[in-house]
Scaffold this motif. Structure first.
Motif, PDB file in Angstrom:
ATOM      1  N   ALA A  50      13.224  -9.963  13.234  1.00  0.00           N
ATOM      2  CA  ALA A  50      13.063 -10.320  11.821  1.00  0.00           C
ATOM      3  C   ALA A  50      13.349 -11.797  11.580  1.00  0.00           C
ATOM      4  CB  ALA A  50      13.989  -9.456  10.962  1.00  0.00           C
ATOM      5  N   LEU A  52      16.179 -13.396  12.091  1.00  0.00           N
ATOM      6  CA  LEU A  52      17.498 -13.639  11.525  1.00  0.00           C
ATOM      7  C   LEU A  52      18.476 -14.229  12.528  1.00  0.00           C
ATOM      8  CD1 LEU A  52      17.786 -10.301   9.530  1.00  0.00           C
ATOM      9  CD2 LEU A  52      17.162 -12.548   8.663  1.00  0.00           C
ATOM     10  N   ARG A  71       6.046 -16.658  12.647  1.00  0.00           N
ATOM     11  CA  ARG A  71       6.787 -16.559  11.389  1.00  0.00           C
ATOM     12  C   ARG A  71       6.532 -17.761  10.495  1.00  0.00           C
ATOM     13  NH1 ARG A  71      10.693 -13.873   9.500  1.00  0.00           N
ATOM     14  NH2 ARG A  71      11.804 -15.779   8.969  1.00  0.00           N
ATOM     15  N   PRO A  75       5.416 -15.287   7.554  1.00  0.00           N
ATOM     16  CA  PRO A  75       6.623 -14.499   7.838  1.00  0.00           C
ATOM     17  C   PRO A  75       6.481 -13.024   7.453  1.00  0.00           C
ATOM     18  CG  PRO A  75       7.006 -16.076   6.053  1.00  0.00           C
ATOM     19  CD  PRO A  75       5.677 -16.394   6.634  1.00  0.00           C
ATOM     20  N   GLU A  84      21.276  -1.284   6.350  1.00  0.00           N
ATOM     21  CA  GLU A  84      21.934  -1.131   5.054  1.00  0.00           C
ATOM     22  C   GLU A  84      20.861  -0.910   3.991  1.00  0.00           C
ATOM     23  OE1 GLU A  84      21.905  -4.206   6.547  1.00  0.00           O
ATOM     24  OE2 GLU A  84      23.738  -4.132   7.752  1.00  0.00           O
ATOM     25  N   TYR A  85      21.325  -0.598   2.762  1.00  0.00           N
ATOM     26  CA  TYR A  85      20.377  -0.549   1.646  1.00  0.00           C
ATOM     27  C   TYR A  85      20.127  -1.979   1.229  1.00  0.00           C
ATOM     28  CZ  TYR A  85      21.915   4.296   1.356  1.00  0.00           C
ATOM     29  OH  TYR A  85      22.219   5.585   1.634  1.00  0.00           O
ATOM     30  N   ALA A  86      19.082  -2.564   1.734  1.00  0.00           N
ATOM     31  CA  ALA A  86      18.900  -3.988   1.511  1.00  0.00           C
ATOM     32  C   ALA A  86      18.164  -4.271   0.215  1.00  0.00           C
ATOM     33  CB  ALA A  86      18.167  -4.598   2.690  1.00  0.00           C
TER      34      ALA A  86
ATOM     35  N   GLU B 208      27.994  -9.572  -2.151  1.00  0.00           N
ATOM     36  CA  GLU B 208      27.345  -8.274  -2.264  1.00  0.00           C
ATOM     37  C   GLU B 208      25.944  -8.323  -1.652  1.00  0.00           C
ATOM     38  OE1 GLU B 208      27.695  -5.756  -6.097  1.00  0.00           O
ATOM     39  OE2 GLU B 208      25.781  -6.803  -6.236  1.00  0.00           O
ATOM     40  N   GLU B 209      25.250  -9.400  -1.982  1.00  0.00           N
ATOM     41  CA  GLU B 209      23.892  -9.601  -1.498  1.00  0.00           C
ATOM     42  C   GLU B 209      23.875  -9.687   0.031  1.00  0.00           C
ATOM     43  OE1 GLU B 209      22.441 -13.285  -2.979  1.00  0.00           O
ATOM     44  OE2 GLU B 209      20.347 -12.646  -2.929  1.00  0.00           O
ATOM     45  N   ALA B 211      26.292  -8.494   2.097  1.00  0.00           N
ATOM     46  CA  ALA B 211      26.785  -7.255   2.714  1.00  0.00           C
ATOM     47  C   ALA B 211      25.711  -6.176   2.718  1.00  0.00           C
ATOM     48  CB  ALA B 211      28.031  -6.780   1.984  1.00  0.00           C
ATOM     49  N   CYS B 212      24.875  -6.126   1.688  1.00  0.00           N
ATOM     50  CA  CYS B 212      23.912  -5.028   1.608  1.00  0.00           C
ATOM     51  C   CYS B 212      22.647  -5.336   2.388  1.00  0.00           C
ATOM     52  CB  CYS B 212      23.578  -4.701   0.153  1.00  0.00           C
ATOM     53  SG  CYS B 212      22.374  -5.802  -0.563  1.00  0.00           S
ATOM     54  N   GLY B 213      22.552  -6.507   2.971  1.00  0.00           N
ATOM     55  CA  GLY B 213      21.382  -6.801   3.791  1.00  0.00           C
ATOM     56  C   GLY B 213      20.225  -7.402   3.015  1.00  0.00           C
ATOM     57  N   ALA B 214      20.390  -7.532   1.683  1.00  0.00           N
ATOM     58  CA  ALA B 214      19.295  -8.091   0.893  1.00  0.00           C
ATOM     59  C   ALA B 214      19.028  -9.543   1.292  1.00  0.00           C
ATOM     60  CB  ALA B 214      19.623  -7.996  -0.597  1.00  0.00           C
ATOM     61  N   LEU B 215      20.097 -10.254   1.601  1.00  0.00           N
ATOM     62  CA  LEU B 215      19.947 -11.653   1.997  1.00  0.00           C
ATOM     63  C   LEU B 215      19.160 -11.748   3.307  1.00  0.00           C
ATOM     64  CD1 LEU B 215      20.941 -14.216   0.654  1.00  0.00           C
ATOM     65  CD2 LEU B 215      22.860 -14.227   2.234  1.00  0.00           C
ATOM     66  N   ALA B 216      19.476 -10.843   4.248  1.00  0.00           N
ATOM     67  CA  ALA B 216      18.745 -10.821   5.517  1.00  0.00           C
ATOM     68  C   ALA B 216      17.273 -10.562   5.246  1.00  0.00           C
ATOM     69  CB  ALA B 216      19.319  -9.740   6.414  1.00  0.00           C
ATOM     70  N   ARG B 217      17.026  -9.687   4.291  1.00  0.00           N
ATOM     71  CA  ARG B 217      15.640  -9.361   3.972  1.00  0.00           C
ATOM     72  C   ARG B 217      14.915 -10.575   3.402  1.00  0.00           C
ATOM     73  NH1 ARG B 217      14.916  -3.577   1.906  1.00  0.00           N
ATOM     74  NH2 ARG B 217      13.044  -3.144   3.046  1.00  0.00           N
ATOM     75  N   LEU B 218      15.595 -11.299   2.512  1.00  0.00           N
ATOM     76  CA  LEU B 218      14.985 -12.506   1.944  1.00  0.00           C
ATOM     77  C   LEU B 218      14.678 -13.505   3.052  1.00  0.00           C
ATOM     78  CD1 LEU B 218      17.202 -13.113  -1.228  1.00  0.00           C
ATOM     79  CD2 LEU B 218      14.938 -12.056  -1.103  1.00  0.00           C
ATOM     80  N   ARG B 219      15.626 -13.653   3.980  1.00  0.00           N
ATOM     81  CA  ARG B 219      15.422 -14.586   5.088  1.00  0.00           C
ATOM     82  C   ARG B 219      14.215 -14.151   5.920  1.00  0.00           C
ATOM     83  NH1 ARG B 219      16.279 -18.161   7.187  1.00  0.00           N
ATOM     84  NH2 ARG B 219      17.926 -18.228   8.749  1.00  0.00           N
ATOM     85  N   SER B 220      14.112 -12.839   6.168  1.00  0.00           N
ATOM     86  CA  SER B 220      13.007 -12.378   7.012  1.00  0.00           C
ATOM     87  C   SER B 220      11.673 -12.524   6.284  1.00  0.00           C
ATOM     88  CB  SER B 220      13.231 -10.926   7.444  1.00  0.00           C
ATOM     89  OG  SER B 220      12.756 -10.044   6.468  1.00  0.00           O
ATOM     90  N   LEU B 221      11.716 -12.579   4.950  1.00  0.00           N
ATOM     91  CA  LEU B 221      10.483 -12.802   4.191  1.00  0.00           C
ATOM     92  C   LEU B 221      10.107 -14.282   4.160  1.00  0.00           C
ATOM     93  CD1 LEU B 221      10.916 -10.384   1.163  1.00  0.00           C
ATOM     94  CD2 LEU B 221       9.148 -10.279   2.914  1.00  0.00           C
ATOM     95  N   GLY B 222      10.925 -15.109   4.788  1.00  0.00           N
ATOM     96  CA  GLY B 222      10.557 -16.511   4.896  1.00  0.00           C
ATOM     97  C   GLY B 222      11.352 -17.446   4.008  1.00  0.00           C
TER      98      GLY B 222
END
Ligand SMILES: Nc1ncnc2c1ncn2[C@@H]1O[C@H](COP(=O)(O)OP(=O)(O)O)[C@@H](O)[C@H]1O
Ligand SMILES: [Mg+2]
Lengths: 253, 384
Positions: A50, A52, A71, A75, A84-86, B208-209, B211-222
């Motif tokens: 991903a 990361l 990417r 990306p 996690e619940y992301a 919070e962002e 810990a919940c992985g949302a930040l990782a998701r944003l990063r993976s979206l570029g």
């Protein structure tokens, strides 16, 4: 489409590497089951794919391009449904989808259309306006799936997507993952549940302590397990036995 | 990308009831409560003190004294029989007594001045107020005597005209014309305090962002780290702007309505105010990002943020003005970003300063912001 070659990773201050010389391929239209006990390195591997984590050793190739180049170009070709619940707990289902769609570059009517499609695919239309933290465990997993699908990814990464889920939602998610692969996606599906992988995977990679201990087509592996297994149990037991024999320890944290 | 990120941030914040209360309600309540409580410290009013006069002298001078006293002190209450008890109990705040034969002795150049005008104050009267009343009595009596004695000398001077001249004038100088009232001091103080409360909100949401992985998701979206940082700075600078508008509105419009003094913005340099607000905001938001990258749980963010704020406020002169602090504390205060913010705002709101006047403080705040951003960014890249 995806080719991982000699991938190695060691976290700062860690004594042993989390990934050690990992190599395997994934192809479009197939589900690759990535099996391993807790701490095997599944999440670390997914995080690499991903984008990361920086690559320390080895390489990751996407359609003849390096991962970084692929990417940089687009990306959203690779999507992750993290362990996690992301998503944002205080935002509604639709607000979450809108946010991630926008970050990935979708806008206007195209975005609305994609959100509607993903809501339908994950069967969460009824909960569109509900705050994400009020959803049940199963619905949260389905939202996680819906967000991952937003940008029509070519490679979908699922990191233990059925943890904390009721049996109905689990069956639903497995079926959805299978459908996505059938529609042409390359899917990597990590789990420590053998029966899930037996149910949907085309190929299986066993990971333990950061190393690939076995990989092959599901059918071959099952056949091998059958041949080796002295007291073959019915149905789901086979792959698990093989796995136990390979990893050689029955209980892990 | 930015609209989606900023909208997400504002939505998350607007649903954080405690965060919203800390950002908007708390500083407002502080301004109102502290301004009302400290009203008399900045503009002590002698008119409101309850006093009586015990005049044992029948001379004319005593009556003139009483009249002149009443000009500033207001009308005296009638003297109760048990006035000493009333005084000790604090129901009368002071009693002005005039000894018998005061008028005669005061008009006699050869008298030893044994008959006196006396100020008897209740035990609870503050030192500053007591001194002020004593000096006022001294000045009235001195002037009265001078008038009477000069007239006796018959030097051909127009004593009445001379008495009208008072070659003394005192005022607090401020270019903008605003006086340092409680409101004028408290609005900037609690505004700075409130603006820094974004630290807890940003850090909490950010942790919070993450810990919940949302930040990782944003990063993976570029989304690049710098984009994520900017997407946090922009909404919170907006929030700080709204806070500032709200607090100034409370000072200007709400305070007079509820019986306090209104805040004066006449002659204020708006550009200087904007510069200061922006500098404070950048400092607060950057500090928040660093805190967010330092802590690993939401609970830590929720504790560390407010502790930092209260410490900076206590040291920086938000809670107690720095000018009443001992010299050592004043030196320490010079290291608190809240102090820079407060001093800069006071420059604008109280001292009529322009952009040039606030540049030192704005510069320090911006420097602090850059340092925090650098530290935060380094930590951010390691932790996302
Ligand atoms: N951020 C990290 N820092 C240090 N070590 C980590 C970190 N994340 C994971 N690890 C370690 O790396 C190994 C692999 O972890 P992980 O990839 O999460 O395994 P899995 O997902 O298979 O459970 C474990 O030993 C884990 O303790
Ligand atoms: Mg994992």
């Amino acid at each position: 489409m995806l080719s991982i070659r000699h991938l190695g990773h060691r976290y700062p201050a860690a004594e042993v590497p989390a990934l050690d010389d990992v190599s395997f391929d994934a192809v479009r239209g197939e589900v690759l089951g990535l099996l391993g006990p807790n701490g095997a390195g599944k999440t670390t591997l997914i995080a690499h794919l991903a984008g990361l984590l920086p690559i320390q050793r080895g390489e990751i190739i996407i359609d003849a391009q390096s991962l970084a180049a692929a990417r940089a170009q687009q990306p959203t070709r690779i999507a992750i449904a993290p362990q996690e619940y992301a998503f944002y707990p205080s935002l509604s289902v639709t607000e979450n989808l809108t946010c991630f769609a926008g970050v990935g570059g979708l806008g206007g009517s195209e975005r609305e259309a994609r959100i509607a499609e993903c809501l339908t695919f994950a069967q969460i239309e009824r909960y569109a306006t509900m705050r994400a933290d009020r959803l049940s465990g199963g619905l949260k997993r389905r939202l996680n799936l819906a967000i991952a699908m937003l940008h029509h990814p070519e490679l979908l990464l699922f990191d233990e997507p059925t943890v904390g889920v009721d049996p109905q939602s689990r069956a639903f998610i497995l079926e959805a993952v299978r459908k996505l692969a059938d529609a042409g996606c390359a899917v990597i599906y990590t789990s420590h549940y053998m029966e899930e992988v037996e149910a949907i995977a085309n190929r299986v990679v066993f990971l333990d302590e950061g190393k690939v201990v076995k990989q092959g087509g599901l059918a071959e592996l099952l056949a091998e397990a059958e041949a080796a297994g002295a007291q073959a149990r019915p149905s789901h037991g086979n792959l698990e036995q093989l796995f136990m024999a390979l990893t050689d320890h029955s209980l892990r944290g | 990308m930015f609209p989606a990120l900023i909208k997400k941030e504002l939505l998350s914040l607007s649903r954080d009831v405690h965060g919203m209360a800390a950002l908007f309600l708390m500083p407002m309540v502080f301004i109102i409560v502290m301004s009302m409580a400290l009203k008399d410290v900045y503009s002590p009013s002698t008119k409101v003190l309850a006093y009586a006069v015990a005049n044992q002298d029948s001379g004319k001078l005593a009556n003139v004294l009483i009249d002149r006293w009443a000009k500033d002190a207001g009308v005296a209450q009638s003297l109760p029989d048990n006035w000493r008890d009333e005084l000790v109990a604090g129901r009368l705040q002071y009693v002005l007594t005039i000894d018998p034969d005061f008028s005669a002795q005061a008009s006699d150049m050869n008298s030893k001045g044994e008959a006196k005008a006396r100020l008897l104050a209740e035990p609870g009267m503050g030192q500053a107020m007591f001194e002020m009343q004593r000096m006022r009595l001294l000045s009235i009596v001195t002037q009265l005597r001078a008038e009477v004695l000069l007239a006796q000398l018959d030097l051909g001077i127009n004593v009445a005209a001379l008495a009208k001249q008072t070659p003394v004038a005192a005022e607090r100088v401020s270019a903008g014309g605003a006086r340092p009232t409680a409101v004028q001091q408290n609005v900037p103080a609690w505004l700075v305090f409130g603006m820094f409360f974004v630290v807890a909100s940003i850090a909490g949401l950010f942790v919070e962002e993450r810990a919940c992985g949302a930040l990782a998701r944003l990063r993976s979206l570029g989304a690049q780290p710098w984009q994520l940082v900017v997407s946090k700075i922009v909404p919170y600078v907006m929030i700080n702007g709204i806070q500032a508008a709200l607090m100034l509105a409370v000072g200007v419009w709400l305070m007079p309505v509820i019986g306090g003094e209104g805040m004066l913005l006449v002659g204020m340099n708006w550009a200087a105010l904007l510069v200061m607000l922006l500098a404070i905001s950048l400092a607060a938001v950057s500090l928040a990002l660093t805190v967010a990258c330092l802590v690993s749980t939401h609970a830590q963010a929720a504790t560390l943020g407010p502790i930092l704020n209260v410490l900076m406020a206590a040291l920086g002169g938000v809670m107690v003005p720095t000018f009443v602090m001992p010299p050592v504390m004043q030196k320490i205060a010079a290291f608190s970003p809240m102090n820079w913010g407060l001093e800069g705002l006071l420059d604008v709101l109280l001292r009529g300063g322009g952009v040039a006047a606030v540049l030192p403080e704005a510069g320090k705040l911006t420097g602090f912001a850059l340092l925090m951003l650098m530290v935060g960014f380094a930590l951010f890249r390691r932790r996302v």
